[in-house]
Design a protein around this motif. Structure first.
Motif, short mmCIF file in Angstrom:
data_model
loop_
_atom_site.label_atom_id
_atom_site.label_comp_id
_atom_site.label_asym_id
_atom_site.label_seq_id
_atom_site.Cartn_x
_atom_site.Cartn_y
_atom_site.Cartn_z
N GLU A 146 146.59 5.49 -15.21
CA GLU A 146 146.73 6.85 -14.71
C GLU A 146 147.12 6.84 -13.24
O GLU A 146 147.20 5.78 -12.60
CB GLU A 146 145.43 7.63 -14.92
CG GLU A 146 144.23 7.06 -14.18
CD GLU A 146 142.96 7.86 -14.45
OE1 GLU A 146 142.30 8.23 -13.46
OE2 GLU A 146 142.62 8.10 -15.63
N ASP A 147 147.33 8.02 -12.71
CA ASP A 147 147.81 8.21 -11.34
C ASP A 147 146.64 8.61 -10.45
O ASP A 147 146.15 9.74 -10.53
CB ASP A 147 148.90 9.29 -11.33
CG ASP A 147 149.51 9.51 -9.96
OD1 ASP A 147 149.07 8.86 -8.99
OD2 ASP A 147 150.43 10.35 -9.86
N ARG A 149 146.53 9.32 -7.39
CA ARG A 149 146.83 10.42 -6.46
C ARG A 149 146.63 11.79 -7.12
O ARG A 149 146.32 12.77 -6.45
CB ARG A 149 148.26 10.29 -5.94
CG ARG A 149 148.48 9.10 -5.00
CD ARG A 149 149.88 9.11 -4.44
NE ARG A 149 150.07 8.05 -3.45
CZ ARG A 149 150.49 6.82 -3.74
NH1 ARG A 149 150.76 6.49 -5.00
NH2 ARG A 149 150.64 5.91 -2.78
N HIS A 150 146.81 11.83 -8.44
CA HIS A 150 146.62 13.09 -9.16
C HIS A 150 145.14 13.37 -9.40
O HIS A 150 144.67 14.50 -9.21
CB HIS A 150 147.35 13.05 -10.50
CG HIS A 150 147.09 14.25 -11.36
ND1 HIS A 150 147.69 15.46 -11.14
CD2 HIS A 150 146.26 14.43 -12.44
CE1 HIS A 150 147.27 16.34 -12.04
NE2 HIS A 150 146.40 15.72 -12.84
N TRP A 222 145.92 2.06 -11.84
CA TRP A 222 145.85 3.36 -11.17
C TRP A 222 147.20 3.77 -10.58
O TRP A 222 147.27 4.72 -9.82
CB TRP A 222 144.81 3.29 -10.05
CG TRP A 222 143.68 4.24 -10.27
CD1 TRP A 222 143.54 5.18 -11.23
CD2 TRP A 222 142.50 4.32 -9.47
NE1 TRP A 222 142.36 5.85 -11.10
CE2 TRP A 222 141.70 5.33 -10.02
CE3 TRP A 222 142.04 3.64 -8.34
CZ2 TRP A 222 140.46 5.69 -9.49
CZ3 TRP A 222 140.81 4.00 -7.82
CH2 TRP A 222 140.03 5.01 -8.38
N ARG A 223 148.26 3.08 -10.93
CA ARG A 223 149.56 3.34 -10.30
C ARG A 223 150.55 4.02 -11.24
O ARG A 223 151.74 4.15 -10.90
CB ARG A 223 150.15 2.01 -9.79
CG ARG A 223 149.30 1.35 -8.71
CD ARG A 223 149.73 -0.08 -8.43
NE ARG A 223 149.45 -0.96 -9.58
CZ ARG A 223 149.57 -2.28 -9.55
NH1 ARG A 223 149.95 -2.89 -8.42
NH2 ARG A 223 149.30 -3.00 -10.63
N GLN A 224 150.11 4.45 -12.39
CA GLN A 224 151.04 5.04 -13.35
C GLN A 224 151.33 6.50 -13.02
O GLN A 224 150.42 7.31 -12.88
CB GLN A 224 150.48 4.95 -14.78
CG GLN A 224 151.39 5.58 -15.83
CD GLN A 224 151.19 4.99 -17.19
OE1 GLN A 224 151.34 3.78 -17.37
NE2 GLN A 224 150.85 5.82 -18.16
N THR A 225 152.59 6.85 -12.92
CA THR A 225 153.00 8.22 -12.72
C THR A 225 153.56 8.77 -14.03
O THR A 225 153.77 8.03 -14.99
CB THR A 225 154.04 8.33 -11.60
OG1 THR A 225 155.17 7.50 -11.93
CG2 THR A 225 153.45 7.86 -10.27
N GLY A 226 153.81 10.07 -14.06
CA GLY A 226 154.30 10.67 -15.30
C GLY A 226 153.19 10.78 -16.32
O GLY A 226 152.01 10.95 -15.96
N GLN A 228 150.15 10.09 -18.65
CA GLN A 228 149.04 9.17 -18.46
C GLN A 228 148.69 8.50 -19.80
O GLN A 228 148.93 9.06 -20.88
CB GLN A 228 147.82 9.93 -17.93
CG GLN A 228 148.14 10.80 -16.71
CD GLN A 228 148.39 10.01 -15.44
OE1 GLN A 228 147.46 9.70 -14.70
NE2 GLN A 228 149.65 9.69 -15.18
#
Length: 308
Positions: A146-147, A149-150, A222-226, A228
Motif C-alpha cells: 500500500e501507499d 503517504r495515503h 509501503w511504496r505501492q501507488t495506485g 492497493q
C-alpha cells in the motif's frame, strides 16, 4: 442491559475514520468521553489526556485506546488500575513484555482486556478458516502492499522505534494468517528494507514454515501507488483459496464466494460488549510475536531516504 460507558483515548485518523461510526452503530455501548491532546468532540466530555479523564470524576466503564503504540502501555495500565475495561487498537503495544504485563494486570483486576485485530473481523476470514481446515494445504503467500503517504500522511510516529513501519499494515495480514491457519508457523527468514533516514522498515520479505514444513511467504511494501494490494493466496490439493481486499472478499477455485462491505470495527465493538458482559478477555498476541521475530531475524537492507 445498561450500556457500557466508553471513553476514547486518542481522537486521530483511525478513531474518526473507524471507531466513532462503529460505536454509534453498536448496541450496548455509549461514547461519553474523549481524551486527546489536539482534538475534541461535541456532546461528550473532553480531556487533554487519560490521567485528566480518570481524575475528573466522569463515570466510565471502559476505555478504547486509539493512540500510537508508543506510550500506550502507560495509558492502558492507568485505565486498568482505575478499574476500567480496556480495548487496544492494533498493534496492542510497542513491545511483547508490555502487552503480556497488561494481560496479567487485567486478569488480577478481574477486568476485560481486548487486543483487537480488525482484519480478523473481515467477512471472509472465518469462512476461509473453515474451508482450509477441510483441505490439504500446499502453500500460503501474502502480498500486502500500500501507499504510506495515503494512509499515514505526515505521521512521524510510524517511523520511530515502536511504530513498526511497514508492519503497521503488515500485522493485519499476519493477524489473518494466524487465525486461518490450521497449524502454527514460525519465521525462518526476514529481510527488512529501511529508508536511509528512518528507524523503521518500509518493506519486508518474510519466509515462515509450519511445524509440518508447509511454506508461508509474505511480501510487505509501503511504496505501492495506485490500486492497493491486500491479498492472501492459499494453494491446496483441491484448488485455490484467495482472500482479497484485506479479508473482505473470498474467491474459491476462481469463483467469488463473499464480497462484503467493511464492517470490521462494528464487529470489534460487538465483541467488546460481549467480552465485558461475560467478564472475559481476548489477548491473542501471536501477530505481534511474528513481527518481533521479523526484527530479531531481520537482515537489514538500506534504500533511499523517504520524505513525506
Amino acid at each position: 442491559m445498561t450500556p457500557i460507558r466508553l471513553a476514547i483515548v486518542g481522537l486521530g485518523k483511525i478513531a474518526r475514520d473507524q471507531h466513532l461510526g462503529a460505536i454509534e452503530a453498536t448496541d450496548g455501548i455509549d461514547l461519553v468521553a474523549v481524551a486527546s491532546r489536539n482534538a475534541s468532540l461535541e456532546n461528550v466530555a473532553c480531556f487533554a489526556d487519560i490521567h485528566e479523564l480518570l481524575a475528573s470524576g466522569v463515570e466510565i466503564d471502559a476505555v478504547s485506546l486509539c493512540t500510537p503504540p508508543q506510550g500506550r502501555f502507560e495509558q492502558a495500565k492507568a485505565a486498568l488500575e482505575a478499574g476500567k475495561h480496556v480495548m487496544l487498537e492494533k498493534p496492542p503495544g510497542a513491545t511483547l513484555s508490555e502487552v503480556f504485563a497488561l494481560e496479567t494486570l487485567a486478569r488480577e483486576k478481574g477486568l476485560s482486556l481486548f487486543a483487537t485485530w480488525h482484519s480478523r473481523a473481515a467477512a471472509a476470514v472465518e469462512p476461509a478458516r473453515a474451508l482450509m481446515a477441510e483441505r490439504t494445504l500446499k502453500s500460503v503467500s501474502v502480498e500486502w502492499k500500500e501507499d504510506v503517504r495515503h494512509w499515514h500522511p505526515s505521521q512521524a510516529w510510524i517511523w520511530e522505534p515502536g511504530g513498526l513501519g511497514v508492519f503497521d499494515p503488515g500485522i493485519n495480514a499476519l493477524s489473518i494468517v494466524t487465525r486461518i491457519m490450521p497449524e502454527t508457523f514460525h519465521l525462518v527468514r526476514s529481510e527488512l528494507t529501511f529508508p536511509a533516514n528512518r528507524a523503521a522498515p518500509i518493506a519486508a520479505s518474510l519466509a515462515f514454515e509450519t511445524k509440518s514444513g508447509l511454506p508461508v511467504a509474505a511480501e510487505l511494501d509501503w511504496r505501492q501507488t495506485g490500486p492497493q494490494t491486500w491479498d492472501i493466496r492459499v494453494e491446496t490439493e483441491e484448488g485455490t483459496i484467495v482472500l482479497t481486499h484485506g479479508g473482505s472478499r473470498l474467491i474459491v477455485d476462481g469463483e467469488a464466494q463473499i464480497v462484503e462491505e467493511d464492517r470490521e470495527y462494528r464487529n470489534l465493538y460487538r465483541d467488546f460488549v460481549a467480552l465485558v458482559t461475560k467478564g472475559d478477555s481476548d489477548t491473542d498476541f501471536s501477530p505481534l510475536v511474528h513481527v518481533a521475530d521479523a526484527f530479531m531475524l531481520g537482515r537489514r537492507i538500506e534504500t533511499e531516504a523517504f520524505e513525506d
